[in-house]
Scaffold this active site. Structure first.
Site, mmCIF file in Angstrom:
data_model
loop_
_atom_site.group_PDB
_atom_site.id
_atom_site.type_symbol
_atom_site.label_atom_id
_atom_site.label_comp_id
_atom_site.label_asym_id
_atom_site.label_seq_id
_atom_site.Cartn_x
_atom_site.Cartn_y
_atom_site.Cartn_z
ATOM 1 N N HIS A 128 -7.361 -7.224 14.771
ATOM 2 C CA HIS A 128 -6.294 -6.905 13.808
ATOM 3 C C HIS A 128 -4.988 -6.483 14.457
ATOM 4 O O HIS A 128 -3.968 -6.396 13.787
ATOM 5 C CB HIS A 128 -6.773 -5.784 12.866
ATOM 6 C CG HIS A 128 -8.146 -6.021 12.341
ATOM 7 N ND1 HIS A 128 -9.266 -5.439 12.891
ATOM 8 C CD2 HIS A 128 -8.581 -6.832 11.341
ATOM 9 C CE1 HIS A 128 -10.336 -5.868 12.247
ATOM 10 N NE2 HIS A 128 -9.965 -6.711 11.313
ATOM 11 N N GLY B 108 2.457 2.108 3.993
ATOM 12 C CA GLY B 108 1.509 1.106 3.521
ATOM 13 C C GLY B 108 2.063 -0.297 3.685
ATOM 14 O O GLY B 108 1.346 -1.237 4.024
ATOM 15 N N ARG C 8 8.324 -1.926 4.971
ATOM 16 C CA ARG C 8 8.824 -0.565 5.247
ATOM 17 C C ARG C 8 8.715 -0.242 6.728
ATOM 18 O O ARG C 8 9.560 0.460 7.282
ATOM 19 C CB ARG C 8 8.035 0.449 4.427
ATOM 20 C CG ARG C 8 8.343 0.327 2.960
ATOM 21 C CD ARG C 8 8.622 1.681 2.364
ATOM 22 N NE ARG C 8 9.436 1.514 1.182
ATOM 23 C CZ ARG C 8 9.208 2.116 0.030
ATOM 24 N NH1 ARG C 8 8.177 2.926 -0.090
ATOM 25 N NH2 ARG C 8 10.014 1.926 -0.990
ATOM 26 N N ARG D 265 -1.400 -10.867 10.652
ATOM 27 C CA ARG D 265 -1.341 -10.806 9.186
ATOM 28 C C ARG D 265 0.000 -10.299 8.658
ATOM 29 O O ARG D 265 0.081 -9.794 7.535
ATOM 30 C CB ARG D 265 -2.435 -9.890 8.608
ATOM 31 C CG ARG D 265 -3.824 -10.423 8.799
ATOM 32 C CD ARG D 265 -4.854 -9.425 8.354
ATOM 33 N NE ARG D 265 -6.169 -9.979 8.613
ATOM 34 C CZ ARG D 265 -7.042 -10.325 7.659
ATOM 35 N NH1 ARG D 265 -6.757 -10.136 6.398
ATOM 36 N NH2 ARG D 265 -8.201 -10.835 7.985
ATOM 37 N N ARG E 81 0.758 9.229 8.053
ATOM 38 C CA ARG E 81 0.930 8.299 6.942
ATOM 39 C C ARG E 81 2.198 8.686 6.193
ATOM 40 O O ARG E 81 2.424 9.868 5.913
ATOM 41 C CB ARG E 81 -0.293 8.359 6.019
ATOM 42 C CG ARG E 81 -0.040 7.771 4.644
ATOM 43 C CD ARG E 81 -1.287 7.476 3.863
ATOM 44 N NE ARG E 81 -1.038 7.444 2.427
ATOM 45 C CZ ARG E 81 -0.341 6.517 1.780
ATOM 46 N NH1 ARG E 81 0.199 5.513 2.454
ATOM 47 N NH2 ARG E 81 -0.154 6.584 0.472
ATOM 48 N N GLY F 9 3.779 7.536 2.735
ATOM 49 C CA GLY F 9 3.537 6.655 1.602
ATOM 50 C C GLY F 9 4.033 7.222 0.300
ATOM 51 O O GLY F 9 4.738 8.232 0.260
ATOM 52 N N SER F 10 3.626 6.556 -0.765
ATOM 53 C CA SER F 10 3.977 7.053 -2.092
ATOM 54 C C SER F 10 2.709 7.560 -2.767
ATOM 55 O O SER F 10 1.592 7.239 -2.356
ATOM 56 C CB SER F 10 4.622 5.945 -2.921
ATOM 57 O OG SER F 10 3.701 4.898 -3.092
ATOM 58 N N GLU G 193 -3.155 8.835 -4.363
ATOM 59 C CA GLU G 193 -2.734 7.735 -3.499
ATOM 60 C C GLU G 193 -4.016 7.026 -3.081
ATOM 61 O O GLU G 193 -5.045 7.202 -3.742
ATOM 62 C CB GLU G 193 -1.848 8.231 -2.347
ATOM 63 C CG GLU G 193 -2.375 9.388 -1.539
ATOM 64 C CD GLU G 193 -3.310 8.956 -0.448
ATOM 65 O OE1 GLU G 193 -4.523 9.205 -0.622
ATOM 66 O OE2 GLU G 193 -2.874 8.403 0.572
ATOM 67 N N MET G 194 -4.001 6.214 -2.029
ATOM 68 C CA MET G 194 -5.183 5.390 -1.784
ATOM 69 C C MET G 194 -5.626 5.320 -0.315
ATOM 70 O O MET G 194 -6.448 4.471 0.026
ATOM 71 C CB MET G 194 -4.945 3.962 -2.326
ATOM 72 C CG MET G 194 -4.576 3.963 -3.805
ATOM 73 S SD MET G 194 -4.422 2.327 -4.525
ATOM 74 C CE MET G 194 -6.152 1.886 -4.678
ATOM 75 N N GLU G 195 -5.128 6.186 0.539
ATOM 76 C CA GLU G 195 -5.411 6.031 1.969
ATOM 77 C C GLU G 195 -5.774 7.295 2.740
ATOM 78 O O GLU G 195 -6.498 7.220 3.745
ATOM 79 C CB GLU G 195 -4.196 5.383 2.679
ATOM 80 C CG GLU G 195 -3.932 3.934 2.330
ATOM 81 C CD GLU G 195 -3.108 3.759 1.070
ATOM 82 O OE1 GLU G 195 -2.511 4.766 0.599
ATOM 83 O OE2 GLU G 195 -3.074 2.649 0.519
ATOM 84 N N SER H 92 6.276 8.861 -6.402
ATOM 85 C CA SER H 92 6.983 7.694 -6.942
ATOM 86 C C SER H 92 6.825 7.593 -8.451
ATOM 87 O O SER H 92 7.622 6.941 -9.120
ATOM 88 C CB SER H 92 6.444 6.420 -6.291
ATOM 89 O OG SER H 92 5.038 6.325 -6.507
ATOM 90 N N ASP H 93 5.782 8.219 -8.980
ATOM 91 C CA ASP H 93 5.542 8.167 -10.428
ATOM 92 C C ASP H 93 4.761 9.415 -10.830
ATOM 93 O O ASP H 93 4.140 10.058 -9.987
ATOM 94 C CB ASP H 93 4.785 6.891 -10.814
ATOM 95 C CG ASP H 93 3.510 6.697 -10.011
ATOM 96 O OD1 ASP H 93 3.606 6.338 -8.818
ATOM 97 O OD2 ASP H 93 2.429 6.932 -10.552
ATOM 98 N N ARG I 46 13.822 5.505 -4.850
ATOM 99 C CA ARG I 46 12.708 5.337 -3.905
ATOM 100 C C ARG I 46 13.232 5.149 -2.493
ATOM 101 O O ARG I 46 12.720 5.705 -1.544
ATOM 102 C CB ARG I 46 11.830 4.138 -4.301
ATOM 103 C CG ARG I 46 10.792 4.476 -5.351
ATOM 104 C CD ARG I 46 9.682 3.437 -5.396
ATOM 105 N NE ARG I 46 10.146 2.118 -5.789
ATOM 106 C CZ ARG I 46 10.364 1.728 -7.028
ATOM 107 N NH1 ARG I 46 10.150 2.552 -8.025
ATOM 108 N NH2 ARG I 46 10.792 0.517 -7.302
HETATM 109 N N1 HPA Z 1 -2.323 5.503 -8.062
HETATM 110 C C1 HPA Z 1 -2.672 5.198 -6.813
HETATM 111 N N2 HPA Z 1 -1.808 5.144 -5.819
HETATM 112 C C2 HPA Z 1 -0.525 5.416 -6.074
HETATM 113 C C3 HPA Z 1 -0.099 5.743 -7.352
HETATM 114 C C4 HPA Z 1 -1.058 5.798 -8.390
HETATM 115 O O1 HPA Z 1 -0.739 6.079 -9.551
HETATM 116 N N3 HPA Z 1 1.244 5.953 -7.298
HETATM 117 C C5 HPA Z 1 1.606 5.757 -6.013
HETATM 118 N N4 HPA Z 1 0.547 5.442 -5.281
#
Ligand code: HPA
Length: 240
Positions: free
Chosen positions: A9, A25, A29, A48, A92, A94-95, A184-186, A208-209, A222
């Site tokens: 990778h 992520g 960026r 990739r 990391r 990220g958002s 978030e996811m990481e 971000s939200d 952002r």
């Molecule tokens: N869910 C998962 N990951 C995210 C979100 C979310 O609402 N907003 C920014 N990253």
């Protein structure tokens, strides 16, 4: 530990990465950070389209490479960087979505810990729950620099979710009850990999939200808040 470089990778050799790697992520960026902040930058990976660069920030070598989205993806990249490329610190950048009324969009959350619904930790064979946590030195440094920069930030628990589109619209409620601040996811996989490798990690997220208010950031907001987060993370890299 050195290993099979180049890896499947990362098309680079040990020494191509600096001691500290910033991980957004999004590969674009990563390119943005390299082009706007790193001098004498060199592209060290493009497998990739996951662009990795090493350059100088305030005269100090720093690398930046994207993690991709989700726990399996950051799990692969952070594992290889820690174990095969001699990387010591991964930040990391990220958002995240706010899950707390203490946060507003554009705030920064320093992930002190990262809960997860992922099975990633099962590979270690423990019974019960491991608490994936940030390195305290990196966390303290980031908090100090955020203060110096006058940023609006919070420190707390993240929720690293395996789902962005969850079948249960109430899925995040149970985490909110325990004071988890943002989704978030990481981060959880990054923290587990760092713990297993005896290395250091910190997740710095910009809101971000907002899951409670439905508020979202504009593209321009952002970009601005992302730039502040970059400057924060780069300063952490320089001082650690
Ligand atoms: N869910 C998962 N990951 C995210 C979100 C979310 O609402 N907003 C920014 N990253």
């Amino acid at each position: 530990m050195s290993g099979p470089c180049p890896t499947p990778h990362i098309n680079a050799m040990p020494g191509d990465f600096a001691k500290t790697v910033l991980m957004p992520g999004d590969p674009l960026r990563s390119k943005f950070i390299a082009e706007n902040f790193l001098e004498d930058r060199k592209l060290v990976n493009n497998v990739r389209g996951v662009q990795g660069y090493t350059g100088l920030y305030k005269g100090v070598p720093v690398s930046v490479m994207a993690s991709g989205m989700g726990i399996p993806s950051i799990g692969i990249y952070s594992y290889e960087l820690f174990h095969f490329f001699g990387v010591e610190n991964i930040l990391r950048v990220g958002s995240a979505g706010a899950m707390s009324d203490k946060l507003k969009v554009r705030d920064i959350v320093l992930g002190q810990g990262a809960c997860t619904n992922s099975a990633y930790g099962e590979q270690y064979g423990f019974r019960g729950c491991f608490a994936p946590i940030a390195d305290f030195g990196l966390l303290r440094s980031a908090a100090e620099i955020a203060e110096e920069m006058g940023l609006s930030y919070a420190v707390g628990n993240l929720f690293s979710s395996d789902t962005f589109y969850d079948d249960d619209p109430q899925a995040s409620k149970a985490w909110m009850k325990l004071g988890v601040m943002a989704i978030e996811m990481e981060a959880a996989a990054l923290y587990m990999n760092a713990a297993r490798a005896g290395k250091k990690a910190l997740a710095i997220c910009t809101i971000s939200d907002h899951l409670l208010t439905g508020e979202v950031t504009t593209a321009e907001e952002r970009q601005t808040s992302f730039t502040q987060m970059m400057e924060l993370a780069l300063e952490v890299a320089v001082r650690n």
